[in-house]
Scaffold this active site. Structure first.
Site, PDB file in Angstrom:
ATOM      1  N   GLY A  48      44.976  41.362  47.455  1.00  0.00           N
ATOM      2  CA  GLY A  48      45.953  40.316  47.713  1.00  0.00           C
ATOM      3  C   GLY A  48      47.064  40.354  46.690  1.00  0.00           C
ATOM      4  N   GLY A  50      50.840  37.984  45.463  1.00  0.00           N
ATOM      5  CA  GLY A  50      51.741  36.855  45.650  1.00  0.00           C
ATOM      6  C   GLY A  50      52.705  36.776  44.492  1.00  0.00           C
ATOM      7  N   GLY A  51      53.479  35.683  44.457  1.00  0.00           N
ATOM      8  CA  GLY A  51      54.449  35.512  43.392  1.00  0.00           C
ATOM      9  C   GLY A  51      53.800  35.419  42.030  1.00  0.00           C
ATOM     10  N   VAL A  55      45.639  40.212  43.199  1.00  0.00           N
ATOM     11  CA  VAL A  55      44.210  39.901  43.240  1.00  0.00           C
ATOM     12  C   VAL A  55      43.462  41.205  43.507  1.00  0.00           C
ATOM     13  CG1 VAL A  55      42.385  38.553  44.317  1.00  0.00           C
ATOM     14  CG2 VAL A  55      44.685  37.600  44.148  1.00  0.00           C
ATOM     15  N   LYS A  69      42.043  37.487  39.851  1.00  0.00           N
ATOM     16  CA  LYS A  69      43.484  37.215  39.956  1.00  0.00           C
ATOM     17  C   LYS A  69      44.131  37.411  38.586  1.00  0.00           C
ATOM     18  CE  LYS A  69      45.345  32.972  40.415  1.00  0.00           C
ATOM     19  NZ  LYS A  69      45.792  31.711  41.073  1.00  0.00           N
ATOM     20  N   ASP A 165      49.098  22.575  47.116  1.00  0.00           N
ATOM     21  CA  ASP A 165      49.608  23.749  47.829  1.00  0.00           C
ATOM     22  C   ASP A 165      48.705  24.099  49.015  1.00  0.00           C
ATOM     23  OD1 ASP A 165      51.407  25.785  48.317  1.00  0.00           O
ATOM     24  OD2 ASP A 165      50.513  27.184  46.893  1.00  0.00           O
TER      25      ASP A 165
END
Length: 661
Positions: A48, A50-51, A55, A69, A165
């Site tokens: 994974g 993201g910003g 991960v 992460k 979130d």
């Protein structure tokens, strides 16, 4: 040597350190960067991104798969405080539907979080990354489990938590589509005594609460807003956000709702939008629109959202069970229908009831054994008799043997309730017997009798501290709020709220009983239930119209009984009149409070608020009375205030601090 927990606190601004105290959880491991490199095989498998960073998949020494992460370098420089807060929040949450924190690494070049590995990807992958079919039951279960986790965070923790979130990307799914809520990077601990604001407004476009964006106010209702958008995605399988930008999904659905059900139904995913379940989909859609309404005060609490989703799922199971046994008509239709239909039920009643309600079906002989030949009478009235019984596992039950002409109607209402209503504060119908001249019922046993017995019993008053009274009031109100919230599909009320019909279990926690829940379209309540007129809404007596607000009125009387320990007598509604007289003369109910609990200033403050709430429930103008969901929320807040101030009060049991079991 400095403890890892202290290092986390050092990341927090000095002005907030007192609030962000880590829980000393020895199950959370402090990894070194060398440990992380070994676990991830030098960060070889990315699962994974993201910003925040990436991960990786890893494996612990005992073979347990984990997700690792790693926060990006520039993120560490700017958001070290956020990293500390994420760990502090996450390590305090222990819920089956929240991804489990296993450890973290906090070194100069490595800010890393290690969690359990969840194999099924995210809800976003399921909804928008594949064409695999998803049944309505699976979608509802995902919604229920996510709402359960959020309700726990908002209402059941010592210090409430706002996730901040909620979106499909952060709702992970295991191999059986079980929910694991993740990513607590924007989560915040709430103070119980003041409203909180933040200058750092962050979140995901398409899911962020507009009021949070405008004001920076940190509130659980912002999670409710985001969850409403997720609900909408679940029933439409359309995206609320694309490439970081908000889509028109929510606006289009809101416009469709305004135009009517037919327009809104056009947006439902065609895979699940069939005529059999359309009213259940309507219910989910209406609930979603309540969640993402702009007015923050108008949104339901997450706990209420979860209960309503549970009920919608039970309604779905009921429809599916009826299909399975080939029984298209309701129990009421059977009894009001033709002889052939009634004979079919006489022959196959046990199968039908077990299939549609899950009730146990007892034979006449088994009831005689359970009750030891009806030897112990625990109640008697115009309805018939109640007998003590014991089922096979030595669990105590109560067997109701009706003798009235209303037995068939009572049976119909009881079974319909069992099919659709399940709440920890509502007495549970365990089963029934169809072999007797009139149907007999088997209920769960409430060890401490009724609230009336406890408050006004002839054998001496039972000691009842303030915390127990708050638990009784809150649990009963939550049960009624749950029932009233079911108006999404059919409007039902209790119809006979009295202190006699609030039973108490072994921990003095409430179980609402009495008449079973009735449809609001009854022409006359007198035809349905022999109620205690001392508790009845005068508006109903004048107009013959019984509404959910009539239950609110009756509950107001029960609240007065709880704080005064005085009986409500039919003649002139004496308790209400006396309390109102004192309250108007002194702007306080103190002179009426039960002396057993009105001994400390803190207790008196809570009792005054309960009295004010009772007065609002008892307003003559029906429209001015609060909804029961508001009553339940205000009582829950009073419980928190009472505990938060550290007021002393001994309980019957340590378990009696909750509102259910």
């Amino acid at each position: 040597m400095e403890l890892p927990e202290n290092k986390l606190t050092d990341l927090i601004e000095s002005s907030e350190k007192a609030k962000w105290r880590p829980v000393n959880n020895h199950n959370i491991k402090n990894f070194t960067e060398d440990d992380i490199k070994r676990i991830t095989n030098s960060y070889s498998t990315v699962i994974g991104e993201g910003g925040f960073g990436q991960v990786y998949k890893g494996v612990l020494d005992d073979g347990t798969p984990v997700a690792v992460k790693r926060v990006k370098q520039y993120m560490r420089q700017n958001l070290t405080e956020g990293f500390g807060k994420e760990i502090i929040v996450h390590c305090q949450i222990n819920h089956r539907n929240v991804v489990r924190l296993l450890g973290y690494c906090m070194e100069e070049n490595a800010f890393i979080i290690v969690t359990e590995y969840v194999s099924g990807g995210s809800l976003r992958d399921l909804l928008h990354g594949s064409n695999n079919p998803i049944s309505l039951d699976e979608r509802l279960r995902i919604a229920v489990e996510c709402a359960d986790a959020l309700g726990y965070m908002h209402s059941s923790m010592y210090q409430p938590i706002v996730h901040g979130d909620i979106k499909p990307d952060n709702i992970l799914l295991d191999s059986k589509l079980g929910v694991k809520l993740s990513d607590f990077g924007l989560s915040r601990l709430l103070s119980l005594d003041k409203t909180q604001y933040t200058m750092y407004v962050a979140g995901s476009r398409g899911y962020m609460d507009p009021e949070y964006i405008e004001t920076g106010r940190v509130d659980p209702k912002s999670d409710v807003y985001s969850f409403g958008v997720v609900l909408l995605e679940l029933i439409t399988r359309a995206k609320a956000s694309e490439n970081g930008f908000s889509s028109s999904l929510k606006r289009n659905f809101t416009d469709a709702i305004r135009k009517g059900k037919k327009e809104a139904r056009k947006m439902f995913d065609t895979e699940i939008a069939n005529d059999k379940y359309i009213r259940i989909l309507d219910g989910i859609g209406n609930l979603a629109s309540e969640c993402f309404t702009k007015g923050i005060k108008e949104r339901p609490e997450m706990k209420n959202v979860q209960e309503r989703l549970q009920w919608l799922r039970r309604a779905l199971h009921h429809e599916q069970a009826q299909e399975k046994v080939g029984q298209k008509s309701s129990i009421l239709d059977i009894f009001n229908g033709n002889n052939a239909r009634r004979k079919h039920f006489d022959r196959n009643g046990g199968l039908i009831l077990q299939g549609t309600s899950g009730l146990s079906i007892f034979s006449q002989q088994s009831l005689e054994k359970i009750t030891r030949n009806y030897s112990i009478v625990v109640g008697r009235g115009s309805f018939g008799c109640l007998y003590m019984g014991w089922v096979d596992d030595n669990t105590r039950v109560v067997v109701k043997r009706p003798i009235t002409s209303q037995a068939v109607r009572d049976f119909v209402n009881s079974v319909q309730s069992a099919c659709s209503i399940s709440h920890k504060n509502i007495i549970r119908l365990v089963g029934c017997c169809l072999e007797t001249a009139v149907p007999m019922f088997v209920y769960e046993f409430a060890a401490n009798g009724s609230l009336y017995d406890v408050l006004h019993g002839n054998n001496g008053k039972c000691r009842l501290p303030l915390d127990s009274r708050l638990n009784i009031a809150t649990g009963s109100a939550e049960a009624l709020a749950y029932v009233h919230s079911m108006r999404l599909i059919t409007e039902i009320v209790h119809g006979n709220i009295t202190s006699d019909n609030i039973l108490l279990d072994h921990n003095f926690l409430p179980k609402v009983s009495g008449s079973f829940f009735k449809s609001l379209n009854v022409e006359s309540l007198y035809e349905v239930v022999a109620f205690d007129i001392a508790y009845v809404d005068p508006g109903y007596l004048r107009t013959g119209v019984f509404t959910a607000k009539s239950d609110v009125y009756s509950f107001g009387i029960v609240l007065l009984e709880l704080i005064t320990r005085k009986k409500q007598i039919h003649e002139n509604h004496s308790l209400l009149i006396n309390y109102m007289k004192v309250w108007k003369e002194e702007n306080s109910g103190k002179a009426m409070f039960d002396k057993e609990i009105a001994v400390e200033e803190g207790n008196i403050v809570i009792l005054e608020e309960m009295g004010k709430l009772a007065v609002e429930c008892l307003r003559e103008d029906v429209e001015e009375r609060p909804e029961m969901v508001e009553v339940a929320e205000r009582l829950q807040n009073l419980k928190r205030d009472w505990k938060g101030e550290g007021f002393c009060g001994s309980s019957h049991s340590e378990e009696a601090t909750g509102s259910g079991h």
